[in-house]
Design a protein around this motif. Structure first.
Motif, PDB file in Angstrom:
ATOM      1  N   ALA A 279      -7.532  10.004   9.171  1.00 55.34           N
ATOM      2  CA  ALA A 279      -8.513  10.796   8.424  1.00 55.34           C
ATOM      3  C   ALA A 279      -9.038  10.017   7.224  1.00 55.34           C
ATOM      4  O   ALA A 279     -10.243  10.017   6.946  1.00 55.34           O
ATOM      5  N   ILE A 280      -8.145   9.344   6.509  1.00 57.20           N
ATOM      6  CA  ILE A 280      -8.567   8.550   5.356  1.00 57.20           C
ATOM      7  C   ILE A 280      -9.457   7.396   5.802  1.00 57.20           C
ATOM      8  O   ILE A 280     -10.517   7.128   5.214  1.00 57.20           O
ATOM      9  N   GLU A 281      -9.064   6.734   6.859  1.00 54.22           N
ATOM     10  CA  GLU A 281      -9.844   5.593   7.357  1.00 54.22           C
ATOM     11  C   GLU A 281     -11.193   6.031   7.910  1.00 54.22           C
ATOM     12  O   GLU A 281     -12.150   5.247   7.917  1.00 54.22           O
ATOM     13  N   SER A 282     -11.291   7.274   8.391  1.00 54.17           N
ATOM     14  CA  SER A 282     -12.555   7.785   8.928  1.00 54.17           C
ATOM     15  C   SER A 282     -13.527   8.181   7.829  1.00 54.17           C
ATOM     16  O   SER A 282     -14.684   8.496   8.108  1.00 54.17           O
ATOM     17  N   ASP A 283     -13.056   8.197   6.579  1.00 58.47           N
ATOM     18  CA  ASP A 283     -13.897   8.481   5.416  1.00 58.47           C
ATOM     19  C   ASP A 283     -14.599   9.836   5.538  1.00 58.47           C
ATOM     20  O   ASP A 283     -15.789   9.959   5.268  1.00 58.47           O
ATOM     21  N   ILE A 284     -13.811  10.846   5.956  1.00 59.97           N
ATOM     22  CA  ILE A 284     -14.365  12.197   6.035  1.00 59.97           C
ATOM     23  C   ILE A 284     -14.505  12.778   4.625  1.00 59.97           C
ATOM     24  O   ILE A 284     -14.057  12.169   3.652  1.00 59.97           O
ATOM     25  N   LEU A 285     -15.129  13.961   4.523  1.00 56.54           N
ATOM     26  CA  LEU A 285     -15.411  14.536   3.205  1.00 56.54           C
ATOM     27  C   LEU A 285     -14.133  14.718   2.390  1.00 56.54           C
ATOM     28  O   LEU A 285     -14.049  14.276   1.249  1.00 56.54           O
ATOM     29  N   TYR A 286     -13.141  15.399   2.962  1.00 55.65           N
ATOM     30  CA  TYR A 286     -11.853  15.494   2.278  1.00 55.65           C
ATOM     31  C   TYR A 286     -10.779  16.036   3.212  1.00 55.65           C
ATOM     32  O   TYR A 286     -11.065  16.583   4.277  1.00 55.65           O
ATOM     33  N   ILE A 287      -9.538  15.859   2.763  1.00 50.80           N
ATOM     34  CA  ILE A 287      -8.375  16.430   3.425  1.00 50.80           C
ATOM     35  C   ILE A 287      -7.942  17.651   2.631  1.00 50.80           C
ATOM     36  O   ILE A 287      -7.743  17.577   1.413  1.00 50.80           O
ATOM     37  N   ASN A 288      -7.802  18.784   3.310  1.00 56.68           N
ATOM     38  CA  ASN A 288      -7.267  19.985   2.674  1.00 56.68           C
ATOM     39  C   ASN A 288      -5.751  19.901   2.690  1.00 56.68           C
ATOM     40  O   ASN A 288      -5.135  19.911   3.769  1.00 56.68           O
ATOM     41  N   VAL A 289      -5.120  19.796   1.532  1.00 56.52           N
ATOM     42  CA  VAL A 289      -3.659  19.693   1.492  1.00 56.52           C
ATOM     43  C   VAL A 289      -3.063  21.071   1.218  1.00 56.52           C
ATOM     44  O   VAL A 289      -3.638  21.888   0.496  1.00 56.52           O
ATOM     45  N   GLU A 290      -1.884  21.317   1.801  1.00 54.13           N
ATOM     46  CA  GLU A 290      -1.315  22.662   1.771  1.00 54.13           C
ATOM     47  C   GLU A 290       0.085  22.709   1.167  1.00 54.13           C
ATOM     48  O   GLU A 290       0.756  23.749   1.234  1.00 54.13           O
ATOM     49  N   SER A 291       0.562  21.604   0.583  1.00 53.31           N
ATOM     50  CA  SER A 291       1.865  21.613  -0.083  1.00 53.31           C
ATOM     51  C   SER A 291       1.964  20.388  -0.978  1.00 53.31           C
ATOM     52  O   SER A 291       1.230  19.406  -0.804  1.00 53.31           O
ATOM     53  N   GLU A 292       2.907  20.444  -1.929  1.00 49.74           N
ATOM     54  CA  GLU A 292       3.140  19.293  -2.794  1.00 49.74           C
ATOM     55  C   GLU A 292       3.663  18.121  -1.985  1.00 49.74           C
ATOM     56  O   GLU A 292       3.322  16.961  -2.248  1.00 49.74           O
ATOM     57  N   ALA A 293       4.494  18.419  -0.990  1.00 51.43           N
ATOM     58  CA  ALA A 293       5.038  17.347  -0.150  1.00 51.43           C
ATOM     59  C   ALA A 293       3.922  16.628   0.604  1.00 51.43           C
ATOM     60  O   ALA A 293       3.907  15.394   0.710  1.00 51.43           O
ATOM     61  N   GLU A 294       2.962  17.402   1.118  1.00 55.52           N
ATOM     62  CA  GLU A 294       1.841  16.791   1.844  1.00 55.52           C
ATOM     63  C   GLU A 294       0.984  15.952   0.900  1.00 55.52           C
ATOM     64  O   GLU A 294       0.547  14.850   1.260  1.00 55.52           O
ATOM     65  N   LEU A 295       0.760  16.445  -0.305  1.00 54.41           N
ATOM     66  CA  LEU A 295      -0.016  15.672  -1.277  1.00 54.41           C
ATOM     67  C   LEU A 295       0.654  14.328  -1.533  1.00 54.41           C
ATOM     68  O   LEU A 295      -0.026  13.290  -1.615  1.00 54.41           O
ATOM     69  N   GLY A 296       1.973  14.333  -1.616  1.00 50.40           N
ATOM     70  CA  GLY A 296       2.696  13.084  -1.811  1.00 50.40           C
ATOM     71  C   GLY A 296       2.518  12.115  -0.659  1.00 50.40           C
ATOM     72  O   GLY A 296       2.363  10.901  -0.872  1.00 50.40           O
ATOM     73  N   ARG A 297       2.514  12.633   0.563  1.00 46.11           N
ATOM     74  CA  ARG A 297       2.308  11.764   1.740  1.00 46.11           C
ATOM     75  C   ARG A 297       0.892  11.186   1.740  1.00 46.11           C
ATOM     76  O   ARG A 297       0.686  10.006   2.032  1.00 46.11           O
ATOM     77  N   VAL A 298      -0.099  12.018   1.416  1.00 48.24           N
ATOM     78  CA  VAL A 298      -1.487  11.546   1.373  1.00 48.24           C
ATOM     79  C   VAL A 298      -1.628  10.441   0.331  1.00 48.24           C
ATOM     80  O   VAL A 298      -2.258   9.400   0.585  1.00 48.24           O
ATOM     81  N   GLU A 299      -1.030  10.631  -0.827  1.00 48.32           N
ATOM     82  CA  GLU A 299      -1.117   9.609  -1.882  1.00 48.32           C
ATOM     83  C   GLU A 299      -0.457   8.312  -1.440  1.00 48.32           C
ATOM     84  O   GLU A 299      -1.022   7.217  -1.624  1.00 48.32           O
ATOM     85  N   LEU A 300       0.714   8.420  -0.839  1.00 48.61           N
ATOM     86  CA  LEU A 300       1.445   7.228  -0.395  1.00 48.61           C
ATOM     87  C   LEU A 300       0.652   6.459   0.659  1.00 48.61           C
ATOM     88  O   LEU A 300       0.538   5.223   0.602  1.00 48.61           O
ATOM     89  N   ILE A 301       0.091   7.181   1.624  1.00 50.07           N
ATOM     90  CA  ILE A 301      -0.652   6.526   2.709  1.00 50.07           C
ATOM     91  C   ILE A 301      -1.952   5.926   2.179  1.00 50.07           C
ATOM     92  O   ILE A 301      -2.346   4.822   2.573  1.00 50.07           O
ATOM     93  N   ALA A 302      -2.619   6.626   1.267  1.00 51.01           N
ATOM     94  CA  ALA A 302      -3.830   6.075   0.653  1.00 51.01           C
ATOM     95  C   ALA A 302      -3.500   4.782  -0.102  1.00 51.01           C
ATOM     96  O   ALA A 302      -4.254   3.796  -0.048  1.00 51.01           O
ATOM     97  N   LYS A 303      -2.373   4.762  -0.779  1.00 50.11           N
ATOM     98  CA  LYS A 303      -1.937   3.558  -1.514  1.00 50.11           C
ATOM     99  C   LYS A 303      -1.687   2.413  -0.547  1.00 50.11           C
ATOM    100  O   LYS A 303      -2.106   1.266  -0.796  1.00 50.11           O
ATOM    101  N   GLU A 304      -1.016   2.696   0.576  1.00 43.63           N
ATOM    102  CA  GLU A 304      -0.754   1.661   1.585  1.00 43.63           C
ATOM    103  C   GLU A 304      -2.055   1.082   2.131  1.00 43.63           C
ATOM    104  O   GLU A 304      -2.148  -0.114   2.432  1.00 43.63           O
ATOM    105  N   LEU A 305      -3.071   1.961   2.255  1.00 42.14           N
ATOM    106  CA  LEU A 305      -4.362   1.519   2.797  1.00 42.14           C
ATOM    107  C   LEU A 305      -5.249   0.879   1.728  1.00 42.14           C
ATOM    108  O   LEU A 305      -6.284   0.305   2.056  1.00 42.14           O
ATOM    109  N   GLY A 306      -4.862   1.031   0.479  1.00 43.65           N
ATOM    110  CA  GLY A 306      -5.703   0.530  -0.609  1.00 43.65           C
ATOM    111  C   GLY A 306      -6.986   1.302  -0.751  1.00 43.65           C
ATOM    112  O   GLY A 306      -8.035   0.748  -1.116  1.00 43.65           O
ATOM    113  N   LYS A 307      -6.922   2.623  -0.455  1.00 41.66           N
ATOM    114  CA  LYS A 307      -8.115   3.468  -0.507  1.00 41.66           C
ATOM    115  C   LYS A 307      -7.867   4.677  -1.410  1.00 41.66           C
ATOM    116  O   LYS A 307      -6.720   5.016  -1.733  1.00 41.66           O
ATOM    117  N   VAL A 308      -8.946   5.330  -1.787  1.00 42.63           N
ATOM    118  CA  VAL A 308      -8.866   6.593  -2.512  1.00 42.63           C
ATOM    119  C   VAL A 308      -9.167   7.719  -1.531  1.00 42.63           C
ATOM    120  O   VAL A 308     -10.196   7.699  -0.850  1.00 42.63           O
TER     121      VAL A 308
END
Length: 401
Positions: A99-128
């Motif tokens: 989803a991050i690599e596809s550059d869609i409008l946004y990801i709807n996050v539904e928990s603090e744990a999920e937000l942490g995973r999104v941040e970690l994966i975005a960091k690994e990809l070097g993307k926002v």
């Protein structure tokens, strides 16, 4: 619509979709929000056929997706990436990454744990990664409990205080960009008051976020507008829009709406032919070639669908259960339905079957899923071939021990 001719050409069981009706519904809802910047993001889960998704894309629609498969369908059907949203409680790492690599409008996050995973994966990809938080306003939508999503008893979203914490975390992260807020209290909504109350709560939260310099751009009101299956009183799109917009005074924010059932439900029909009738004591059964694996809503929700008989017999009617061949007592389309006496190959039309019909189907009892056809401007075309037995065993036959 000439259901008999369509059934004879494409056989049964069969789904038929009226694309012209879908267009009218889309334009009616879009017009209701004309006074403000808005995106209609079609809820792909309601009917994910590529031709249906493309039809809405051609009208300018975005796409609300709840799996990476639906994201792929939306993009394949021509939905612009900047109009694609990725929601859902249980996204895995591969889905988040794509989803991050596809550059869609946004990801709807539904928990603090999920937000942490999104941040970690975005960091690994070097993307926002652009994100929105799904807020659970704890409002009773007054709908079937299986399609209620806005109470603390439901698995969806987070409480207001948790959401605020998540926004602050996202604001302070170099790999997250909080751009939206999202709520969706349930499906098949026919009461405007809970929608207004939920919108008011979430709009107040947007104002409190603005006060701490978190400027959101998108106010996602979800979907859920109900349709008429039987004798329900439904909400007019204008009234719906006015209720939402009335909570947004003073906010410069784009409204995102996620209609699904409202667009497709009454545009779809399920056609099934009578195999025979049978009588068990006082109980009359009409046995048809369609089954719960084709249309699960009656079995799953005890949902009502109007059934129309197309037959030469115009005699007296009597009550009958309309049942299919699947080996389950819950395999029915209607109970105590008033029908004339029916003969082999008479046609039954199950109305309001355009949403959560084919997509919820299965191959239970090794039954092939039905074909789908679309009607537009009076022209009928096949948009999904009927499955074959060979299709069903294709992933198994070469792995026999």
């Amino acid at each position: 619509m000439d259901f008999k001719t369509i059934a004879n050409e494409y056989k049964t069981p069969l789904y038929v979709y009226d694309l012209d009706h879908m267009t009218k519904q889309y334009e009616k809802l879009k017009e209701a929000f004309r006074g403000r910047k808005s995106i209609m993001a079609y809820a792909v889960k309601s009917n994910s056929n590529l031709s249906v998704v493309k039809h809405f894309a051609d009208l300018g629609s975005g796409a609300d997706c709840v799996s990476i498969g639906e994201v792929r369908r939306a993009l394949a059907a021509g939905v612009a990436p900047y109009k694609v949203l990725f929601s859902g409680v249980g996204k895995n790492d591969d889905e988040i990454r794509e989803a991050i690599e596809s550059d869609i409008l946004y990801i709807n996050v539904e928990s603090e744990a999920e937000l942490g995973r999104v941040e970690l994966i975005a960091k690994e990809l070097g993307k926002v990664s652009r994100i929105s938080v799904r807020v659970n306003p704890n409002i009773d939508p007054k709908t079937h409990p299986y399609i209620s999503t806005g109470l603390h008893d439901n698995k969806f979203g987070v409480e207001i205080d948790v959401a605020k914490r998540m926004y602050i975390k996202a604001k302070n992260s170099e790999f997250l960009d909080p751009v939206g807020i999202h709520f969706h209290i349930g499906s098949q909504l026919t009461d405007l008051k809970p929608i207004y109350e939920a919108s008011e709560i979430v709009a107040d939260m947007v104002r409190s976020l603005h006060a701490i310099d978190i400027e959101l751009k998108f106010f996602d009101i979800g979907g859920g507008l109900g349709i008429q299956y039987d004798d329900e009183s439904t909400i007019e799109p204008y009234d719906y829009a006015q209720a939402i917009l009335g909570t947004l005074k003073g906010l410069d924010i784009t409204v995102i709406c996620e209609p699904g059932r409202f667009l497709t439900g009454n545009a779809g029909y399920f056609l099934t032919k009578v195999l025979y009738e049978k009588q068990n004591g006082e109980k009359r059964f009409v046995v048809v070639d369609g089954a719960m694996n084709d249309l699960a809503r009656p079995s799953l929700y005890n949902a009502y669908h109007r059934i129309e008989a197309i037959t030469d017999n115009d005699g007296e009617v009597s009550k009958a259960d309309v049942v299919g061949p699947v080996c389950e007592s819950s395999d029915f389309f209607a109970k105590d339905c008033e029908l004339p006496m029916l003969e082999h190959n008479d046609l039954l039309v199950v109305h309001s079957a355009g949403a959560y019909g084919f997509g919820m189907g299965s191959n239970y009892n090794t039954r092939n899923r039905s074909a789908e056809v679309a009607v537009k401007g009076g022209e009928v075309r096949l948009i999904r071939k009927r499955e074959t037995y060979e299709d069903l065993i294709a992933l198994e036959k070469d792995l026999l021990g």
